[in-house]
Design a protein around this motif. Sequence first.
Motif, PDB file in Angstrom:
ATOM      1  N   ASN A 149       0.825  -1.209   0.000  1.00 11.66           N
ATOM      2  CA  ASN A 149       0.000   0.000   0.000  1.00 11.66           C
ATOM      3  C   ASN A 149       0.859   1.259   0.000  1.00 11.66           C
ATOM      4  OD1 ASN A 149      -2.246  -1.681   0.208  1.00 11.66           O
ATOM      5  ND2 ASN A 149      -2.284  -1.564   2.432  1.00 11.66           N
ATOM      6  N   ILE A 160      -5.265   5.603   2.109  1.00  7.88           N
ATOM      7  CA  ILE A 160      -4.631   4.347   1.706  1.00  7.88           C
ATOM      8  C   ILE A 160      -4.874   4.109   0.217  1.00  7.88           C
ATOM      9  CG2 ILE A 160      -4.585   1.846   2.046  1.00  7.88           C
ATOM     10  CD1 ILE A 160      -5.685   2.426   4.914  1.00  7.88           C
ATOM     11  N   ALA A 162      -4.418   1.289  -2.094  1.00  3.09           N
ATOM     12  CA  ALA A 162      -4.135  -0.144  -2.080  1.00  3.09           C
ATOM     13  C   ALA A 162      -3.471  -0.578  -3.383  1.00  3.09           C
ATOM     14  CB  ALA A 162      -5.432  -0.923  -1.868  1.00  3.09           C
ATOM     15  N   ASP A 163      -2.818  -1.717  -3.334  1.00  2.56           N
ATOM     16  CA  ASP A 163      -2.091  -2.239  -4.485  1.00  2.56           C
ATOM     17  C   ASP A 163      -2.981  -2.347  -5.726  1.00  2.56           C
ATOM     18  OD1 ASP A 163       0.134  -3.508  -5.831  1.00  2.56           O
ATOM     19  OD2 ASP A 163      -0.973  -5.381  -5.622  1.00  2.56           O
ATOM     20  N   TYR A 195      -9.982   5.535   1.657  1.00  2.00           N
ATOM     21  CA  TYR A 195      -9.420   4.656   0.626  1.00  2.00           C
ATOM     22  C   TYR A 195      -9.533   5.362  -0.729  1.00  2.00           C
ATOM     23  CZ  TYR A 195      -9.795   1.116   4.275  1.00  2.00           C
ATOM     24  OH  TYR A 195      -9.673   0.424   5.453  1.00  2.00           O
ATOM     25  N   SER A 197      -8.093   5.798  -5.091  1.00  5.86           N
ATOM     26  CA  SER A 197      -7.739   5.021  -6.288  1.00  5.86           C
ATOM     27  C   SER A 197      -7.098   5.911  -7.339  1.00  5.86           C
ATOM     28  CB  SER A 197      -9.000   4.375  -6.874  1.00  5.86           C
ATOM     29  OG  SER A 197      -8.712   3.726  -8.105  1.00  5.86           O
TER      30      SER A 197
END
Length: 370
Positions: A149, A160, A162-163, A195, A197
């Motif tokens: 992350n 965060i 995320a991968d 979260y 993106s």
Amino acid sequence: MNAEFIEALNQIEKEKGISKDVLLETIEVSLVTACKNNFGTAQNIKVEIDRFNGDVSVYAEKEVVVEAEDKNLTISLEDAKKINPTYKLGDIINIEVTPKNFGRIAAQKAKQVVVQKIREAEREVIFNQYITKEKDVITGIIQRQVRDNVIINLGKIDAILADKEQVPGEKYYPNERYKVYVLEVKESTKGPKVYVSRTHPELIKRLFEQEVPEVHDGVVEIKGISREAGSRTKIAVFSTNMDVDPVGSCVGHNGARVSIIVNELRGEKIDIIPWDEDPVKFIQSALSPSKVVKVIVNEQEKSAKVVVPDYQLSLAIGKEGQNARLAAKLTGYRIDIKSETQAKETNFITEEETLGALLSRNALDEEELY
């Protein structure tokens, strides 16, 4: 505790927006437990804090009965009347039983409660601030990498990445600024969690809303987006104003507007095509930059047969099929592409399909006339 403590609570109420009464009530509840734990009393305990001078008093609540069998919970009518002649059977009276040294315990508990309430209030403020950013784009600064992350600072909170939300091949270096799409803001025991993106198709839409006034104002609508993050995106645009060119608006003078977005996406290619309710025209545009000779659509099966010039076949299909794949996703049609030579050799498009397409086209033209 004293009047200075009450003044401190008044200040907290002004600065943090935490009600003084709520704080005092919470402290009183915590002190009931502290009193029982520290002094082992079996009585019904009630704690009161004076709202003006901060004095703390502990009372035992007792019911007035004829004969007090359990003196922790009841008091005889005779003894009650010695306190106040107006008491009668069934009344609940408060008898002060404040333990010695209880002030020190009260001060410790009060501090714990206030600190906890301030933390909760600050978490709530942050949550309320960032929940409004959900499904929007926000600029963050790369902080560090934790396993797979990436942690991105958004100002008052770290998000965060995320991968699975990271663009393949994209490098995230500390202190670099990136625009991210806010997927979700969640509450947790340790505070809000955000979260984000870099791969979500809506990131493209929000970036165009920021850079293209016509999109922001709704004059130009983004009808569809198909994206393979880090490589290529196709967007279909439509203008609600006949005098406004949707593609030109998004591209900008000398490509200035789309260039800003491409730079933000670290070089990801963007094809901007005009949306059309006619699937034939829409599919033709979606396969750009390739030229198209013929398109035969089957609207019931949501499929299309496309013929392109021989020298354009590889361009129409794209590297590893990407152009055709993105066009299919954008239009919602399964697309089969052949070159003119392949189409002739395999009878790819039958006379019946050609006739059906011609009749359909004539019918559509007549509708446009009326």
